[in-house]
Design a protein around this motif. Structure first.
Motif, mmCIF file in Angstrom:
data_model
loop_
_atom_site.group_PDB
_atom_site.id
_atom_site.type_symbol
_atom_site.label_atom_id
_atom_site.label_comp_id
_atom_site.label_asym_id
_atom_site.label_seq_id
_atom_site.Cartn_x
_atom_site.Cartn_y
_atom_site.Cartn_z
ATOM 1 N N GLU A 143 0.835 -1.208 0.000
ATOM 2 C CA GLU A 143 0.000 0.000 0.000
ATOM 3 C C GLU A 143 0.868 1.256 0.000
ATOM 4 O O GLU A 143 0.557 2.244 -0.668
ATOM 5 N N ARG A 144 1.989 1.207 0.745
ATOM 6 C CA ARG A 144 2.906 2.352 0.777
ATOM 7 C C ARG A 144 3.530 2.571 -0.595
ATOM 8 O O ARG A 144 3.693 3.699 -1.050
ATOM 9 N N LEU A 145 3.836 1.452 -1.285
ATOM 10 C CA LEU A 145 4.435 1.551 -2.618
ATOM 11 C C LEU A 145 3.471 2.220 -3.598
ATOM 12 O O LEU A 145 3.859 3.116 -4.359
ATOM 13 N N LEU A 146 2.203 1.822 -3.563
ATOM 14 C CA LEU A 146 1.212 2.424 -4.457
ATOM 15 C C LEU A 146 1.064 3.923 -4.180
ATOM 16 O O LEU A 146 0.945 4.725 -5.113
ATOM 17 N N LYS A 147 1.084 4.292 -2.909
ATOM 18 C CA LYS A 147 0.951 5.705 -2.546
ATOM 19 C C LYS A 147 2.149 6.520 -3.017
ATOM 20 O O LYS A 147 2.005 7.647 -3.500
ATOM 21 N N GLN A 148 3.352 5.932 -2.876
ATOM 22 C CA GLN A 148 4.561 6.639 -3.300
ATOM 23 C C GLN A 148 4.566 6.900 -4.805
ATOM 24 O O GLN A 148 5.107 7.902 -5.272
ATOM 25 N N LEU A 149 3.940 5.992 -5.552
ATOM 26 C CA LEU A 149 3.925 6.142 -7.020
ATOM 27 C C LEU A 149 2.695 6.879 -7.527
ATOM 28 O O LEU A 149 2.520 7.050 -8.732
ATOM 29 N N SER A 150 1.848 7.321 -6.590
ATOM 30 C CA SER A 150 0.590 7.971 -6.988
ATOM 31 C C SER A 150 0.825 9.296 -7.716
ATOM 32 O O SER A 150 -0.014 9.743 -8.495
ATOM 33 N N LYS A 151 1.983 9.934 -7.490
ATOM 34 C CA LYS A 151 2.277 11.226 -8.123
ATOM 35 C C LYS A 151 2.935 11.069 -9.490
ATOM 36 O O LYS A 151 3.217 12.054 -10.157
ATOM 37 N N GLY A 152 3.195 9.822 -9.876
ATOM 38 C CA GLY A 152 3.808 9.604 -11.190
ATOM 39 C C GLY A 152 5.144 8.882 -11.101
ATOM 40 O O GLY A 152 5.488 8.293 -10.067
ATOM 41 N N ARG A 153 5.876 8.925 -12.196
ATOM 42 C CA ARG A 153 7.166 8.225 -12.293
ATOM 43 C C ARG A 153 8.112 8.684 -11.194
ATOM 44 O O ARG A 153 8.288 9.879 -10.953
ATOM 45 N N THR A 154 8.717 7.699 -10.488
ATOM 46 C CA THR A 154 9.578 8.001 -9.343
ATOM 47 C C THR A 154 10.889 7.233 -9.466
ATOM 48 O O THR A 154 10.897 6.061 -9.850
ATOM 49 N N ASN A 155 11.985 7.904 -9.155
ATOM 50 C CA ASN A 155 13.303 7.267 -9.192
ATOM 51 C C ASN A 155 13.340 6.101 -8.214
ATOM 52 O O ASN A 155 12.894 6.224 -7.062
ATOM 53 N N LEU A 156 13.859 4.974 -8.668
ATOM 54 C CA LEU A 156 13.899 3.756 -7.845
ATOM 55 C C LEU A 156 14.645 3.988 -6.533
ATOM 56 O O LEU A 156 14.291 3.410 -5.492
#
Length: 500
Positions: A143-156
């Motif tokens: 769930e935390r992963l989905l939230k972190q990516l909710s704003k778009g493309r994110t550096n690994l």
């Protein structure tokens, strides 16, 4: 290259990039763009010019990014199926049947909840484990992963979850990994030497009629050109090499007085086989050698008299002097198929000919289809060059001359012929061409149509006929060892292959 010589040949864009790197030490194209106002493609071109002159260099670094897939976006909005499932179970819905009725993703939820050890299943009932009960009241890593990516493309590197969770979500198709390469530009020793000497001033890099008329060239500096710098490769559009060969054969036959004809890809078995005196039980008519059309299965009989003549020829020879095959399958003749050779068009053409049309020469180069094991020499579709010559006094020697002419047109220097057998020609022969890798390769069959073919179609003079697989001859001219290259979309091969 001397520093002064480099300086004289620098383009304005190169100068601006070098001056920006003098201050930044090293930078990406984005950082250079922000400082110089140049577009990214302008920076790419100018930095390449400067690199070739020895003023700057670059290294490539790889960055990895994560973003949500469409399914991942749905789970971000609706929740993970496994979490939703255990919440339903906790609310009192414990029957698998009821869970499926109440939640459309119940199957997915059950699979992952069970894999995570959150539930047990016994006799169609779902129960929460101790781990499952603990998970109910806290946010899990997924769930935390989905939230972190909710704003778009994110550096690994910025993702704060375990590698195990990332791998699992990638496998499930909930997130996507994107790899990007970026160039880090920096000055060489030569670049560092010339950077302080660079003055960005108006200069002329290209003379135009307007500049010459206004005499502006007298007031501004003319930039020197380095004609030894390598230019970028240009790949202009060109005709596919195989198509060039087909066109070459077509032009040759047209120059010899042949008429080109076209016909249907979906053909009646009658024209493909029966009109050519191919027996109803011939092996070449099986599903292993012909593609049958699923719908509609059968075609119409338009000329009943012609079909009657062909039937009689098959059953007892009719007026041809032959004994025929003793039987004929009318329903088989009505079947629709993908044509297995263009000889069907020869039969159709002969049927339409009148005495005043003779002598007559016809050809067709078009696709045919046969079930086959695909390898270097075989494909399920290929171009068939079919030809007939109709007229008095024709013989086998005339036929061989035509075959040689076609083979030589596509570069087959070594050719030979051997006797063969086909149900529709007598005498019959096969043409073979020598290919270094495979030795002697059969490229086509030929012969003189039998009376059992010509008489039912209304032709009473000799008919020379051949069917050639242009692809196998093209392999020789194109110097390829695999027939699949003839249909290749390999851009590197297509770009570098010389024009035929």
């Amino acid at each position: 290259m001397e520093a002064e010589a480099i300086l004289e040949k620098l383009h304005e864009y190169e100068k601006r990039i070098i001056k920006s790197l003098e201050r930044l030490k090293e930078a990406t194209s984005q950082q250079i763009s922000e400082r110089t106002g140049l577009k990214k493609d302008e920076i790419e071109k100018a930095s390449l010019w400067a690199k070739l002159k020895g003023a700057l260099s670059f290294r490539e670094e790889k960055e990895e990014f994560l973003e949500l897939s469409e399914e991942g976006k749905e789970y971000l909005k609706d929740g993970l199926p496994e979490k939703n499932l255990i919440e339903l179970v906790n609310s009192g819905v414990d029957s698998i049947q009821e869970l499926k009725k109440k939640y459309k993703r119940a199957n997915i939820g059950i699979i992952w909840a069970k894999k995570n050890g959150w539930i047990t299943i016994e006799k169609g009932k779902v129960s929460l484990t101790k781990i499952g009960k603990k998970v109910l009241s806290k946010e899990i890593e997924g769930e935390r992963l989905l939230k972190q990516l909710s704003k778009g493309r994110t550096n690994l590197k910025e993702i704060a979850v375990s590698e195990k969770t990332i791998k699992e979500f990638l496998k499930r198709g909930l997130i996507k990994k994107i790899e990007e390469k970026k160039k880090i530009f920096f000055l060489t020793d030569s670049g560092k030497t010339i950077a302080p000497l660079i003055k960005i001033e108006a200069e002329i890099g290209q003379l135009t009629p307007a500049i010459i008329k206004s005499k502006e060239w007298k007031r501004k500096k003319l930039r020197k050109y380095d004609v030894l710098l390598p230019a970028p490769k240009i790949y202009p559009g060109k005709i596919h090499p195989y198509r060039q060969i087909i066109d070459e054969v077509r032009e040759k036959l047209l120059s010899l007085g042949f008429v080109e004809v076209r016909g249907p890809l979906v053909e009646l078995n009658f024209w493909n086989c029966d009109a050519l005196f191919m027996p109803s039980d011939h092996p070449a008519r099986s599903i292993h050698d012909i593609f049958n059309v699923k719908y509609p299965k059968r075609g119409k009989v338009l000329d009943k008299q012609l079909w009657e003549r062909v039937r009689a020829t098959h059953e007892n020879g009719w007026i041809t002097g032959s004994k025929g095959w003793g039987k004929w399958d009318f329903e088989l003749a009505r079947k629709l198929i993908l044509r297995s050779h263009c000889t069907s068009l020869s039969a159709r053409t002969l049927y339409k000919l009148k005495k005043e049309d003779l002598p007559f020469k016809m050809f067709v180069i078009d696709k045919v289809f046969r079930p086959d094991v695909i390898d270097a020499k075989h494909f399920i579709e290929f171009e068939h060059c079919e030809g007939i010559v109709v007229g008095e006094g024709l013989n086998l020697r005339n036929l061989i001359a035509y075959l040689k002419e076609i083979a030589l047109t596509v570069g087959a220097e070594k050719i030979r012929f051997k006797p063969s057998y086909f149900p529709f020609t007598e005498p019959s022969l096969e043409g073979l061409a020598y290919y270094p890798k495979f030795g002697w390769v059969e490229f086509g069959g030929a012969g003189i149509f039998r009376p059992e073919v010509t008489l039912p179609l209304g032709i009473e003079v000799p008919v020379l006929a051949w069917g050639i697989g242009i692809g196998r001859l093209a392999m020789i001219k194109l110097k390829v060892d695999d027939i699949r290259y003839l249909y290749s979309d390999d851009l590197e091969w297509l770009r570098n292959k010389e024009v035929v």
